[in-house]
Scaffold this motif. Structure first.
Motif, short mmCIF file in Angstrom:
data_model
loop_
_atom_site.label_atom_id
_atom_site.label_comp_id
_atom_site.label_asym_id
_atom_site.label_seq_id
_atom_site.Cartn_x
_atom_site.Cartn_y
_atom_site.Cartn_z
N SER A 193 1.09 -0.89 0.01
CA SER A 193 -0.13 -0.12 -0.37
C SER A 193 0.47 0.91 0.20
CB SER A 193 -1.20 -0.08 1.05
OG SER A 193 -0.24 0.24 2.47
N GLY A 194 0.14 2.68 -0.34
CA GLY A 194 1.05 3.89 -0.08
C GLY A 194 1.62 3.68 1.04
N PRO A 195 1.15 3.57 2.15
CA PRO A 195 1.66 4.01 3.14
C PRO A 195 3.27 3.28 3.78
CG PRO A 195 -0.34 4.47 3.88
CD PRO A 195 -0.35 3.56 2.36
N ALA A 196 2.84 1.41 3.39
CA ALA A 196 3.98 0.68 3.51
C ALA A 196 4.48 1.28 2.50
CB ALA A 196 3.24 -0.65 3.05
N LEU A 197 4.98 1.15 1.54
CA LEU A 197 5.77 1.51 0.69
C LEU A 197 6.53 2.81 1.31
CD1 LEU A 197 4.32 1.01 -3.31
CD2 LEU A 197 5.36 -0.15 -1.67
N HIS A 198 5.95 4.08 1.67
CA HIS A 198 6.95 4.67 2.34
C HIS A 198 7.51 4.63 3.22
CE1 HIS A 198 7.10 9.02 3.91
NE2 HIS A 198 6.52 9.10 3.48
N ALA A 199 6.71 4.21 4.54
CA ALA A 199 7.39 3.30 5.60
C ALA A 199 8.85 2.12 4.90
CB ALA A 199 7.30 2.01 6.32
N ARG A 200 8.61 1.45 3.90
CA ARG A 200 10.05 0.62 3.07
C ARG A 200 11.30 0.95 2.33
NH1 ARG A 200 9.39 -4.92 0.37
NH2 ARG A 200 7.14 -5.08 0.22
N PHE A 201 10.73 2.52 1.58
CA PHE A 201 11.30 3.29 0.75
C PHE A 201 11.88 4.20 1.66
CE2 PHE A 201 9.25 2.83 -2.83
CZ PHE A 201 9.55 1.10 -3.21
N ASN A 202 11.27 4.43 2.92
CA ASN A 202 11.77 5.87 4.03
C ASN A 202 11.58 6.90 3.38
OD1 ASN A 202 12.33 6.88 6.86
ND2 ASN A 202 13.79 7.15 6.09
N GLN A 203 10.19 7.59 2.35
CA GLN A 203 10.26 8.41 1.29
C GLN A 203 8.97 7.85 0.71
OE1 GLN A 203 12.36 9.44 -1.65
NE2 GLN A 203 13.96 7.83 -1.26
N ASP A 204 8.50 8.86 -0.25
CA ASP A 204 7.88 8.63 -0.97
C ASP A 204 7.33 8.03 -1.73
OD1 ASP A 204 5.56 9.43 -2.90
OD2 ASP A 204 4.48 11.63 -2.44
#
Length: 303
Positions: A193-204
């Protein structure tokens, strides 16, 4: 689901209630006359603004039906005590919110609610890629991950409705990301999900280039989800929508390459080209959601 044609000009109000934004549309048949969009905030603020817009349309000229496409989980069984309510959700403040009662109490017309992804699948079945498909799946990847399923022309729901985003799948052994779902950790929503990708990548994630190797882990997760859906439903098409799904086209390209490897020849002749044909973006693009609300309204009007 009723097969209605494009010539019917019933006046339909539709609400697409998403995790990030909410859209109200007024349509004559399938022709959108007016659209109103607001960010999804708390239930009182969000539903209040949507109800005000509906009331203004009703005062000007009563609509024939109201269709609601809502994020979930949402109670869809009309006999259920909490019909039309959001059940326990990851979106803060929305558990227990009365969607149908708040939005529809003022209007003397047929009203129906569907999950937002079932509704989007209904729209694609009626007017998009899914026309004539006996089995169609719509996956939205955005604030969360949702899945809608159309089987023999009808949206699937029973005890609840498909919660495809919360399935847990076998993961790549070298992926150490723990997941971001507050309920299940590394379910598919907690991974892509969008929030998961943000957490995974540590950025947008929108700022992460397609060449970044971490996208391969995300593609592996999405391809594993598609493989599960192929085994479970034998779909003609799996449509990938939502802000992340449409906004990262390289992800779909990676899935097309990865999926035949995951299937390991179990489906004879299923190669990258077959994956491209089956798994694609919705024909209605970002209008699948709001047009899904129209489909829900037309469906309840003609049943």
């Amino acid at each position: 689901m009723v097969e209605f044609n494009k010539t019917k000009k019933a006046r339909i109000a539709g609400i697409e209630l998403g995790g990030t934004k909410a859209i109200a549309i007024l349509a004559n048949g399938t022709d959108i006359c007016e659209e109103f969009q607001i960010p999804t905030q708390d239930p009182t603020t969000t539903l209040g603004k949507l109800r005000e817009k509906l009331e203004s349309w009703w005062t000007d000229h009563p609509f024939d039906a109201l269709g609601i496409a809502s994020f979930g989980p949402v109670a869809l069984e009309r006999k259920a005590r909490d019909y039309g309510h959001i059940r326990t959700t990851t979106k803060a403040g929305w558990s227990g919110a009365d969607i149908v009662g708040t939005l529809g109490a003022s209007f003397d017309c047929p009203i129906a609610i569907e999950s937002d992804v079932n509704a989007a699948a209904m729209a694609e079945y009626q007017w998009g890629i899914g026309q004539g498909c006996s089995s169609l799946i719509y996956i939205t990847i955005g604030t969360g991950v949702g899945g809608g399923v159309i089987l023999d022309g009808s949206p699937l729901h029973g005890q609840l409705h498909p919660e495809i985003g919360h399935v847990s799948l076998q993961r790549s052994k070298d992926d150490k990301f723990k997941g971001a779902c507050s309920f299940h950790g590394d379910c598919i929503e907690g991974l892509i999900s969008g929030p998961a990708l943000h957490a995974r990548f540590n950025q947008d994630p929108a700022n992460v280039p397609a060449s970044d190797s971490r996208w391969h882990q995300v593609a592996d997760d999405l391809a594993s989800l598609c493989a599960m859906l192929i085994y479970a439903y034998a779909p003609k098409h799996i449509l990938i929508g939502g802000g992340v799904g449409i906004g990262a086209p390289h992800l779909l390209e990676m899935v097309h390459k990865r999926l035949p490897i995951i299937l390991k020849g179990y489906y004879a002749g299923f190669d990258e080209q077959a994956a491209q044909t089956m798994i694609c973006h919705p024909k209605l693009h970002d209008k699948a959601g709001p047009m899904g609300a129209v489909a829900v309204g037309l469906n309840i009007l003609y049943t």
